[in-house]
Motif scaffolding. Sequence first.
Motif, PDB file in Angstrom:
ATOM      1  N   ASP A  58       0.855  -1.188   0.000  1.00 12.23           N
ATOM      2  CA  ASP A  58       0.000   0.000   0.000  1.00 12.23           C
ATOM      3  C   ASP A  58       0.895   1.244   0.000  1.00 12.23           C
ATOM      4  OD1 ASP A  58      -1.764   2.078   0.505  1.00 12.23           O
ATOM      5  OD2 ASP A  58      -2.968   0.923   1.932  1.00 12.23           O
ATOM      6  N   VAL A  59       0.724   2.082  -1.000  1.00 11.62           N
ATOM      7  CA  VAL A  59       1.581   3.261  -1.120  1.00 11.62           C
ATOM      8  C   VAL A  59       1.391   4.207   0.071  1.00 11.62           C
ATOM      9  CG1 VAL A  59       1.688   3.162  -3.632  1.00 11.62           C
ATOM     10  CG2 VAL A  59      -0.152   4.463  -2.522  1.00 11.62           C
ATOM     11  N   ARG A  60       0.259   4.084   0.795  1.00 13.69           N
ATOM     12  CA  ARG A  60       0.033   4.946   1.955  1.00 13.69           C
ATOM     13  C   ARG A  60       0.971   4.609   3.110  1.00 13.69           C
ATOM     14  NH1 ARG A  60      -6.352   4.042   2.493  1.00 13.69           N
ATOM     15  NH2 ARG A  60      -5.557   1.924   2.121  1.00 13.69           N
ATOM     16  N   THR A  61       1.630   3.441   3.054  1.00 14.34           N
ATOM     17  CA  THR A  61       2.560   3.064   4.134  1.00 14.34           C
ATOM     18  C   THR A  61       4.002   3.471   3.829  1.00 14.34           C
ATOM     19  OG1 THR A  61       2.976   0.851   3.206  1.00 14.34           O
ATOM     20  CG2 THR A  61       1.097   1.096   4.719  1.00 14.34           C
ATOM     21  N   TRP A  99       8.296   8.382   3.803  1.00 10.10           N
ATOM     22  CA  TRP A  99       8.913   9.314   2.866  1.00 10.10           C
ATOM     23  C   TRP A  99      10.251   9.830   3.361  1.00 10.10           C
ATOM     24  CZ3 TRP A  99       7.196   9.024  -1.790  1.00 10.10           C
ATOM     25  CH2 TRP A  99       5.869   8.652  -2.024  1.00 10.10           C
TER      26      TRP A  99
END
Length: 291
Positions: A51-54, A57
């Motif tokens: 999941d890109v939300r995890t 950054w």
Amino acid sequence: MIPREMIKKIRRIQIRTSHKVDELLAGNWHSAFKGRGIEFEEVRPYQIGDDVRTIDWNVTARSDQPYVKLFREERELSVQLLVDLSGSQNLGTTSQTKRELVAELGALLAMSAIKNNDKVGLTLFTDGIEIAIPARKGSRHVLRLIRELLYCQPIGTGTNVKHALEHLNRVCKRRTVVFLISDFQDSQYESALKVARRKHDIIPVVIYDQREQRMPNVGLVRLQDEETGEVVTLDTASRKNRQQYAELYRKHSEARDNLFRRLRLTPIHLETGCDIVEPLHRYFHQRESRI
């Protein structure tokens, strides 16, 4: 060396409460007490399908390749039984005393916690701290707690809920599920309860006997306060005396329960000689529906 009769009594209460845990409480406990939620565990390189939300950054920017955060559910709870052993717990006008009810309740709660892989500790108090046992796991640990609940001989006779809560706030650094078990024959503990309420999950358990609510007509009786030793003679044949007795209890109970409502605490009320499983079952079910 623990006397044989003591071992037999500990085993009897263990067997009796173990059956109740298996039959009624284990599933409710797990649903009602969820643990502390989701906690961060580590980061690892991004994989197709993540999941890109995890994505973390900050780490991604430093390493020039994508990394994701991994989390785990923190299920383990720390449970503390904060138990009043003051002189008033010796009262019992049915098939058991308040002290015996407290021992059975403590065993039931401790075994429910252990069965769900939670840690449980015990603090016994009067007007001082009598015994403080840190939270641990295991059946041998539960047997120790049951032994202390049954056979601790307290030094004090009075009740100091404030002192007990202040002790809890000092020694329990993590958020803890606290069963505050008492007849609450005390006052001046609101400020300490407010502090404890912010730090911990407080569940007041009010223990009472029917004779505290109403006095039967049995003529002249001598009554002794188990906490102060004061002796009074009361004419129970007087309707006025019986009404005043009941009114004093009503006002005290109303003030206590109003305090709990102000602090958004939901108490459990347990009477000597009565079933304790159904009120606990009902409380856990209500709690589960609120979560």
